[in-house]
Motif scaffolding. Structure first.
Motif, PDB file in Angstrom:
ATOM      1  N   ARG A  84       0.834  -1.199   0.000  1.00  0.00           N
ATOM      2  CA  ARG A  84       0.000   0.000   0.000  1.00  0.00           C
ATOM      3  C   ARG A  84       0.877   1.261   0.000  1.00  0.00           C
ATOM      4  O   ARG A  84       2.054   1.218   0.330  1.00  0.00           O
ATOM      5  N   THR A  85       0.282   2.387  -0.357  1.00  0.00           N
ATOM      6  CA  THR A  85       1.024   3.633  -0.447  1.00  0.00           C
ATOM      7  C   THR A  85       1.433   4.136   0.935  1.00  0.00           C
ATOM      8  O   THR A  85       0.751   3.875   1.938  1.00  0.00           O
ATOM      9  N   ASP A 117      -6.487   3.311  -0.159  1.00  0.00           N
ATOM     10  CA  ASP A 117      -5.207   2.625  -0.292  1.00  0.00           C
ATOM     11  C   ASP A 117      -4.297   2.955   0.888  1.00  0.00           C
ATOM     12  O   ASP A 117      -3.649   2.064   1.457  1.00  0.00           O
ATOM     13  N   TYR A 118      -4.238   4.215   1.276  1.00  0.00           N
ATOM     14  CA  TYR A 118      -3.383   4.597   2.409  1.00  0.00           C
ATOM     15  C   TYR A 118      -3.941   4.053   3.726  1.00  0.00           C
ATOM     16  O   TYR A 118      -3.190   3.526   4.558  1.00  0.00           O
ATOM     17  N   PHE A 164      -3.456  -2.693   7.911  1.00  0.00           N
ATOM     18  CA  PHE A 164      -2.643  -3.906   7.843  1.00  0.00           C
ATOM     19  C   PHE A 164      -1.600  -3.918   8.961  1.00  0.00           C
ATOM     20  O   PHE A 164      -1.300  -4.970   9.536  1.00  0.00           O
ATOM     21  N   VAL A 165      -1.031  -2.745   9.260  1.00  0.00           N
ATOM     22  CA  VAL A 165      -0.041  -2.672  10.339  1.00  0.00           C
ATOM     23  C   VAL A 165      -0.683  -3.071  11.668  1.00  0.00           C
ATOM     24  O   VAL A 165      -0.146  -3.891  12.422  1.00  0.00           O
ATOM     25  N   ALA A 166      -1.845  -2.480  11.962  1.00  0.00           N
ATOM     26  CA  ALA A 166      -2.539  -2.811  13.217  1.00  0.00           C
ATOM     27  C   ALA A 166      -3.010  -4.253  13.226  1.00  0.00           C
ATOM     28  O   ALA A 166      -2.907  -4.944  14.255  1.00  0.00           O
ATOM     29  N   LYS A 172      -2.204  11.391   0.462  1.00  0.00           N
ATOM     30  CA  LYS A 172      -3.311  10.712  -0.210  1.00  0.00           C
ATOM     31  C   LYS A 172      -4.593  10.750   0.628  1.00  0.00           C
ATOM     32  O   LYS A 172      -5.689  10.552   0.091  1.00  0.00           O
ATOM     33  N   LEU A 173      -4.455  11.013   1.933  1.00  0.00           N
ATOM     34  CA  LEU A 173      -5.655  11.168   2.760  1.00  0.00           C
ATOM     35  C   LEU A 173      -6.484  12.367   2.323  1.00  0.00           C
ATOM     36  O   LEU A 173      -7.692  12.426   2.583  1.00  0.00           O
TER      37      LEU A 173
END
Length: 556
Positions: free
Chosen positions: A29-30, A46-47, A53-55, A35-36
């Motif tokens: 992902r970016t 995407d951001y 995914f990290v969390a 991008k927010l």
């Protein structure tokens, strides 16, 4: 600051924690924070998905750990051993020669691991306060200082705008009277320019044109500027409320830290009691049914909070390390310019030029040309009034009365020109004050203090310390829960025989049932049941071993 000493803006330096955290994998992902602010939902998603995914990656460990705890508990001591939460069941080290005369090592190693994790939880709970929360307090203080500076800046700007509007309102009757007289200056002398050599009508028209421009500026620009300042003032109030509501205070932090340290200390006492075989039934009951479950809840909450801090850390790092181009190294300046581009702000607009001017340390030209233009109009209007007064004095009142007649009040006209001249001088003074007020030192200092110091130094440092501390607290806490058998006395068996296969000279003990429970509440039933009282060993006969526990366990 003296004009001879040029202003040198602070240069942004990338913090090591920012660079490290920004490299956390985003699974394709970016990593662009800007991008927010994109108008494309796909780019925003995407951001955000990269952050999720990290969390989710971190929370997977929590789910796996909880699942493992329940699986081991369901498997029981026969299949999961001490991981099921039951006491260690180990062979007696002083049997009939089958084992060396030394303690069995597994309980000792697990207990050492438990001890190291326990101490680590306490130590990093203190670090969480002394380093992480301290940096957060520095962040809050920095942002509060910036907000106070901004509030003062808005107040001074509002005073200047109010003074300009007040001067414009007070000068309006004078201007109208002057326009009326200049519009019909010498009706009886159409040949006035030829007879005096002065184009009074031309000077009058130029003066009126400049006064009209000033009137329009005050009526339109200053009123709109006042409205903008009102919005900024509302923002400062919202910042104050947010800092007061979400600000880091000692009691809020202690609500988390004190239970962690207290429960870890209580478990440490239980560990030492089990290690040195000190029996206190009530305390051991509390350890099993109160301290361990509460500590498990705290560990789970710590892991969830750790995941939240991971999100904040990554987001903050992305903001402070974005916008890397040929002209910009990774910095908040590059990210801000990327946000302007995502919002579709014209690079040639005043807004874009102003933002670039202040965040770059004022390396470009001053963006508010309208102030320069307005100052030019004021100076021209003032010069035309001086020219008009000079022309009146040069021609002389007697000659003007002779040409234009007695109907023209030349003395009143001169007084009006004097009044409008004073008004224009006041305008010019306020414009110079405004120009100085919008200088590079004023705005760039506010920017660097807010973003360089507050957001990209203190905040990211605090987030990094908080995240790493919580990660270690959570991981060590998980190991402590997995190794909670360390809190209970070891159950010893003679020789290598286990609870299901022990046989002695008196018969097969696998066929006997022992329904006694030890002081920790553990026991086995049916063929898996062994004697669990710490003062009595399970062996093949009743003899001296069953009566004297201390002789066999003193070496342990």
């Amino acid at each position: 600051m003296s004009a001879s000493v040029p202003y040198i803006p602070a240069k942004y330096e990338l913090v090591g924690a920012t660079e490290a955290i920004s490299q956390i994998p985003r699974f394709g992902r970016t990593v662009h924070f800007s991008k927010l602010f994109s108008f494309e939902n796909e780019e925003q998603t995407d951001y955000v998905m990269g952050l999720i995914f990290v969390a989710a990656f971190l929370l997977t460990f929590l789910v796996t750990w909880v699942a493992a705890i329940f699986v081991f508990m369901c498997l029981g001591p026969k299949q999961a051993g001490f991981l099921s939460g039951h006491p260690f069941t180990e062979p007696e080290p002083f049997g009939d020669g089958h084992l060396d005369a030394k303690p069995f090592r597994r309980p000792r190693r697990v207990r050492w691991t438990f001890l190291v994790c326990n101490v680590s939880v306490i130590a990093f709970s203190i670090i969480f306060v002394t380093h992480g929360m301290y940096s957060f307090q520095e962040t809050v203080m920095t942002l509060d200082k910036s907000n106070e500076y901004l509030r003062g800046f808005v107040s001074r700007s509002a005073n200047i705008a109010s003074d300009l509007i007040s001067i414009g309102d007070n000068s309006k009757p004078i201007r109208d009277a002057l326009v009326g007289r200049l519009g019909n200056f010498c009706p009886n002398g159409p040949d006035l320019p030829e007879r005096t050599g002065v184009d009074f009508d031309g000077i009058a028209k130029e003066t009126v044109a400049h006064l009209d421009t000033l009137h329009d500026f005050v009526e339109d620009e200053m009123v709109e500027f006042q409205s903008f300042l009102g919005q900024v003032e509302d923002v400062t109030k919202s910042i104050d409320q947010s800092l007061a509501l979400y600000g880091v205070s000692e009691w809020k932090v202690m609500i988390y830290v004190l239970p962690v340290i207290t429960l870890s200390g209580l478990l440490l006492i239980g560990l030492l009691m089990a290690w040195f075989e000190v029996s206190f039934k009530e305390y051991q009951f509390l350890t099993k049914y109160v301290f361990v479950p509460l500590f498990g809840i705290v560990v789970a909450l710590s892991w969830i909070v750790c995941s939240l801090f991971a999100l904040l850390s990554v987001t903050n790092s992305d903001f402070c390390s974005g916008g890397a181009t040929a002209n910009y190294s990774p910095s908040p300046e590059g990210t801000i310019l990327e946000i302007l581009n995502e919002q579709g702000v014209n690079p040639n607009s005043t807004v874009h030029a102003a933002v670039k001017f202040y965040i770059d340390g004022c390396l470009t030209s001053f963006p508010f040309g309208i102030i320069e233009d307005f100052k030019f109009e004021v100076d021209n209007a003032f010069n035309f009034t001086l020219d008009f007064k000079g022309a009146l004095g040069g021609v002389g009142k007697e000659k003007l009365v002779q040409i234009c007649g007695d109907e023209v009040d030349f003395d009143g006209l001169k007084n009006l020109l004097d009044e409008i001249g004073k008004t224009l001088k006041s305008f010019a003074t306020l414009l110079v004050k405004t120009r100085r007020f919008l200088s590079c030192e004023s705005i760039n200092h506010l920017y660097t203090n807010t973003f360089h110091e507050g957001t990209c130094n203190h905040a990211i440092t605090g987030l990094a310390w908080a995240f790493s501390s919580l990660l270690i607290i959570s991981f060590c806490g998980m190991l402590m829960i997995m190794f909670r058998a360390s809190l209970y006395h070891v159950i010893w068996f003679e020789d290598f025989a286990g609870p299901d296969t022990i046989e002695g000279s008196g018969g097969d003990y696998a066929e006997q049932e022992y329904h006694k429970e030890n002081q920790y509440g553990y026991g086995y039933e049916g063929e898996d049941q062994e004697h669990t009282q710490p003062e009595v060993y399970l062996d093949s006969y009743d003899g001296e071993y069953a009566q004297d526990d201390k002789n066999y366990r003193s070496n342990w």
